[in-house]
Scaffold this active site. Sequence first.
Site, PDB file in Angstrom:
ATOM      1  N   HIS A  14     -16.003   1.660 -30.580  1.00  0.00           N
ATOM      2  CA  HIS A  14     -16.959   1.249 -29.555  1.00  0.00           C
ATOM      3  C   HIS A  14     -16.613   1.879 -28.211  1.00  0.00           C
ATOM      4  CE1 HIS A  14     -14.060  -1.403 -27.608  1.00  0.00           C
ATOM      5  NE2 HIS A  14     -13.702  -1.811 -28.816  1.00  0.00           N
ATOM      6  N   GLU A  85     -12.082  -6.410 -35.279  1.00  0.00           N
ATOM      7  CA  GLU A  85     -10.776  -5.966 -34.787  1.00  0.00           C
ATOM      8  C   GLU A  85      -9.679  -6.919 -35.249  1.00  0.00           C
ATOM      9  OE1 GLU A  85      -8.645  -3.871 -34.153  1.00  0.00           O
ATOM     10  OE2 GLU A  85      -8.963  -3.154 -32.115  1.00  0.00           O
TER      11      GLU A  85
END
Length: 194
Positions: A14, A85
């Site tokens: 990202h 994550e």
Amino acid sequence: MNMKSGVQIWLIRHGETEWSKSGQHTGTTDIPLTDAGRTQARALAPVLAAQEFDLVLTSPMNRAIETCRLAGLGERSQVEPELHEWNYGIYEGRTTPDIRQETPDWSVWTSPMPEGESLADIGKRAQALIDKLVATRATNIALFSHAHFSRVFGAQWATGAPSLGAHLAMDTAAMSVLGYERDVRVISKWNLLP
């Protein structure tokens, strides 16, 4: 079961967030992209538009979903929970230098992660996703995720040893490509910026 040797898995991190900029561990906190992060994500679009992806998956975190959307692949994407994550547990939101004031030599790669996930946990999650992708028989796959998970995923793909991820730096909005050389799984490209 092996994927065809022509397979490519694109790992896309990202774009920038306030916490990625400050070095704060961002696992379970859903931090938005900064203006710079949105610009980075849009810069991915021309590179990714040149690919013909048959599967586009994104982490459930908004920073990954927005990066995917701004990179031009949002309409084709599906949320994949395994792409989230690392869960940093009690270290969420803290920087490594801050943690080392209390725990010298602390490292996300080698230290315990109270209330979070261990490196072995992340390696197992990455391997489970690799197995899931193999079962899809897709040949050109885009995965929008996060730095530490992507680093472990790349290491797991190439060597089966998640600890190799410690040696694979990954910038915000960077692209990496995994595939095969003959029958051997390889990291074809790593940490490319548009």
